[in-house]
Motif scaffolding. Structure first.
Motif, PDB file in Angstrom:
ATOM      1  N   GLY A 135      15.160  -1.916  25.548  1.00 19.50           N
ATOM      2  CA  GLY A 135      14.486  -3.147  25.176  1.00 19.50           C
ATOM      3  C   GLY A 135      13.279  -3.475  26.030  1.00 19.50           C
ATOM      4  O   GLY A 135      12.850  -4.617  26.096  1.00 19.50           O
ATOM      5  N   SER A 136      12.696  -2.500  26.720  1.00 18.94           N
ATOM      6  CA  SER A 136      11.530  -2.680  27.592  1.00 18.94           C
ATOM      7  C   SER A 136      11.826  -3.569  28.794  1.00 18.94           C
ATOM      8  O   SER A 136      10.931  -4.148  29.378  1.00 18.94           O
ATOM      9  CB  SER A 136      10.336  -3.245  26.815  1.00 18.94           C
ATOM     10  N   MET A 137      13.100  -3.686  29.144  1.00 20.37           N
ATOM     11  CA  MET A 137      13.493  -4.457  30.327  1.00 20.37           C
ATOM     12  C   MET A 137      13.728  -3.480  31.479  1.00 20.37           C
ATOM     13  O   MET A 137      14.189  -2.367  31.269  1.00 20.37           O
ATOM     14  CB  MET A 137      14.789  -5.227  30.056  1.00 20.37           C
ATOM     15  N   VAL A 138      13.402  -3.923  32.706  1.00 18.83           N
ATOM     16  CA  VAL A 138      13.667  -3.088  33.874  1.00 18.83           C
ATOM     17  C   VAL A 138      15.179  -2.986  34.047  1.00 18.83           C
ATOM     18  O   VAL A 138      15.871  -3.987  34.192  1.00 18.83           O
ATOM     19  CB  VAL A 138      12.997  -3.662  35.141  1.00 18.83           C
ATOM     20  N   ASP A 139      15.672  -1.761  33.996  1.00 22.87           N
ATOM     21  CA  ASP A 139      17.100  -1.499  34.083  1.00 22.87           C
ATOM     22  C   ASP A 139      17.539  -1.240  35.525  1.00 22.87           C
ATOM     23  O   ASP A 139      18.617  -1.626  35.929  1.00 22.87           O
ATOM     24  CB  ASP A 139      17.435  -0.299  33.194  1.00 22.87           C
ATOM     25  N   HIS A 140      16.675  -0.574  36.297  1.00 20.98           N
ATOM     26  CA  HIS A 140      17.011  -0.229  37.670  1.00 20.98           C
ATOM     27  C   HIS A 140      15.724  -0.160  38.476  1.00 20.98           C
ATOM     28  O   HIS A 140      14.728   0.391  38.010  1.00 20.98           O
ATOM     29  CB  HIS A 140      17.737   1.116  37.705  1.00 20.98           C
ATOM     30  N   PHE A 141      15.726  -0.708  39.682  1.00 23.69           N
ATOM     31  CA  PHE A 141      14.536  -0.738  40.533  1.00 23.69           C
ATOM     32  C   PHE A 141      14.939  -0.355  41.951  1.00 23.69           C
ATOM     33  O   PHE A 141      15.949  -0.837  42.457  1.00 23.69           O
ATOM     34  CB  PHE A 141      13.917  -2.144  40.535  1.00 23.69           C
ATOM     35  N   VAL A 142      14.152   0.521  42.572  1.00 25.43           N
ATOM     36  CA  VAL A 142      14.331   0.841  43.994  1.00 25.43           C
ATOM     37  C   VAL A 142      12.963   0.862  44.648  1.00 25.43           C
ATOM     38  O   VAL A 142      11.949   1.078  43.984  1.00 25.43           O
ATOM     39  CB  VAL A 142      15.040   2.202  44.228  1.00 25.43           C
ATOM     40  N   ARG A 143      12.945   0.613  45.942  1.00 22.11           N
ATOM     41  CA  ARG A 143      11.719   0.717  46.734  1.00 22.11           C
ATOM     42  C   ARG A 143      11.941   1.829  47.749  1.00 22.11           C
ATOM     43  O   ARG A 143      12.966   1.855  48.427  1.00 22.11           O
ATOM     44  CB  ARG A 143      11.407  -0.602  47.426  1.00 22.11           C
ATOM     45  N   VAL A 193       5.129  10.413  47.300  1.00 16.60           N
ATOM     46  CA  VAL A 193       5.325   8.991  47.044  1.00 16.60           C
ATOM     47  C   VAL A 193       5.463   8.327  48.408  1.00 16.60           C
ATOM     48  O   VAL A 193       6.420   8.582  49.134  1.00 16.60           O
ATOM     49  CB  VAL A 193       6.598   8.735  46.198  1.00 16.60           C
ATOM     50  N   PRO A 194       4.490   7.497  48.825  1.00 21.83           N
ATOM     51  CA  PRO A 194       4.573   6.850  50.134  1.00 21.83           C
ATOM     52  C   PRO A 194       5.765   5.891  50.241  1.00 21.83           C
ATOM     53  O   PRO A 194       6.419   5.586  49.243  1.00 21.83           O
ATOM     54  CB  PRO A 194       3.255   6.069  50.224  1.00 21.83           C
ATOM     55  N   SER A 195       6.050   5.432  51.431  1.00 19.66           N
ATOM     56  CA  SER A 195       7.105   4.435  51.615  1.00 19.66           C
ATOM     57  C   SER A 195       6.672   3.107  51.002  1.00 19.66           C
ATOM     58  O   SER A 195       5.477   2.847  50.824  1.00 19.66           O
ATOM     59  CB  SER A 195       7.430   4.257  53.098  1.00 19.66           C
ATOM     60  N   GLN A 196       7.634   2.287  50.654  1.00 22.23           N
ATOM     61  CA  GLN A 196       7.438   0.955  50.077  1.00 22.23           C
ATOM     62  C   GLN A 196       6.825   0.958  48.676  1.00 22.23           C
ATOM     63  O   GLN A 196       6.176  -0.004  48.269  1.00 22.23           O
ATOM     64  CB  GLN A 196       6.604   0.067  51.016  1.00 22.23           C
ATOM     65  N   VAL A 197       7.048   2.043  47.930  1.00 22.22           N
ATOM     66  CA  VAL A 197       6.584   2.130  46.539  1.00 22.22           C
ATOM     67  C   VAL A 197       7.757   1.799  45.619  1.00 22.22           C
ATOM     68  O   VAL A 197       8.868   2.287  45.816  1.00 22.22           O
ATOM     69  CB  VAL A 197       6.033   3.542  46.226  1.00 22.22           C
ATOM     70  N   GLY A 198       7.521   0.980  44.618  1.00 22.35           N
ATOM     71  CA  GLY A 198       8.558   0.612  43.663  1.00 22.35           C
ATOM     72  C   GLY A 198       8.709   1.653  42.568  1.00 22.35           C
ATOM     73  O   GLY A 198       7.736   2.025  41.927  1.00 22.35           O
ATOM     74  N   LEU A 199       9.936   2.125  42.397  1.00 23.59           N
ATOM     75  CA  LEU A 199      10.273   3.063  41.320  1.00 23.59           C
ATOM     76  C   LEU A 199      11.228   2.337  40.386  1.00 23.59           C
ATOM     77  O   LEU A 199      12.143   1.656  40.845  1.00 23.59           O
ATOM     78  CB  LEU A 199      10.976   4.297  41.886  1.00 23.59           C
ATOM     79  N   TYR A 200      11.024   2.468  39.086  1.00 25.47           N
ATOM     80  CA  TYR A 200      11.909   1.746  38.183  1.00 25.47           C
ATOM     81  C   TYR A 200      12.205   2.527  36.916  1.00 25.47           C
ATOM     82  O   TYR A 200      11.520   3.470  36.571  1.00 25.47           O
ATOM     83  CB  TYR A 200      11.369   0.360  37.867  1.00 25.47           C
ATOM     84  N   LYS A 201      13.297   2.124  36.265  1.00 28.47           N
ATOM     85  CA  LYS A 201      13.715   2.695  34.989  1.00 28.47           C
ATOM     86  C   LYS A 201      13.717   1.569  33.976  1.00 28.47           C
ATOM     87  O   LYS A 201      14.067   0.441  34.293  1.00 28.47           O
ATOM     88  CB  LYS A 201      15.109   3.305  35.109  1.00 28.47           C
ATOM     89  N   ILE A 202      13.331   1.892  32.747  1.00 26.03           N
ATOM     90  CA  ILE A 202      13.240   0.913  31.670  1.00 26.03           C
ATOM     91  C   ILE A 202      14.353   1.185  30.663  1.00 26.03           C
ATOM     92  O   ILE A 202      14.585   2.327  30.285  1.00 26.03           O
ATOM     93  CB  ILE A 202      11.871   1.001  30.963  1.00 26.03           C
ATOM     94  N   SER A 203      15.015   0.129  30.224  1.00 31.57           N
ATOM     95  CA  SER A 203      16.046   0.278  29.186  1.00 31.57           C
ATOM     96  C   SER A 203      15.379   0.269  27.818  1.00 31.57           C
ATOM     97  O   SER A 203      14.171   0.078  27.697  1.00 31.57           O
ATOM     98  CB  SER A 203      17.081  -0.838  29.305  1.00 31.57           C
TER      99      SER A 203
END
Length: 78
Positions: free
Chosen positions: A23-31, A11-21
């Motif tokens: 309700g299909s809402m983004v629960d947690h996001f990291v780059r 996974v290169p640098s500056q890639v967005g990783l996220y978790k979905i709750s």
């Protein structure tokens, strides 16, 4: 490129990783701040997949990950 469960990925640098709750809402996001090694788990849909990085499962866009390669340019495969 087709990935299989268990493939080592980069996974290169500056890639967005996220978790979905639920309700299909983004629960947690990291780059990512630096390149990371991870494990491909499965496809979520034709644009996204689930990977494991640093012991956590993340949703990521398929075009953002690469197959892990050795120093001699060979690709790790199952």
């Amino acid at each position: 490129m087709m990935f299989c469960a268990g493939d080592l990925i980069r996974v290169p640098s500056q890639v967005g990783l996220y978790k979905i709750s639920n309700g299909s809402m983004v629960d947690h996001f990291v780059r990512t701040k630096e390149p990371k090694m991870g494990i491909f788990l499965n496809y979520e849909n034709k644009h996204e997949c689930i990977i494991n990085v640093d012991g956590c499962n993340w949703l990521v866009e398929l075009h953002s990950i690469r197959m892990m390669e050795t120093d001699d340019g060979k690709t790790y495969t199952n």
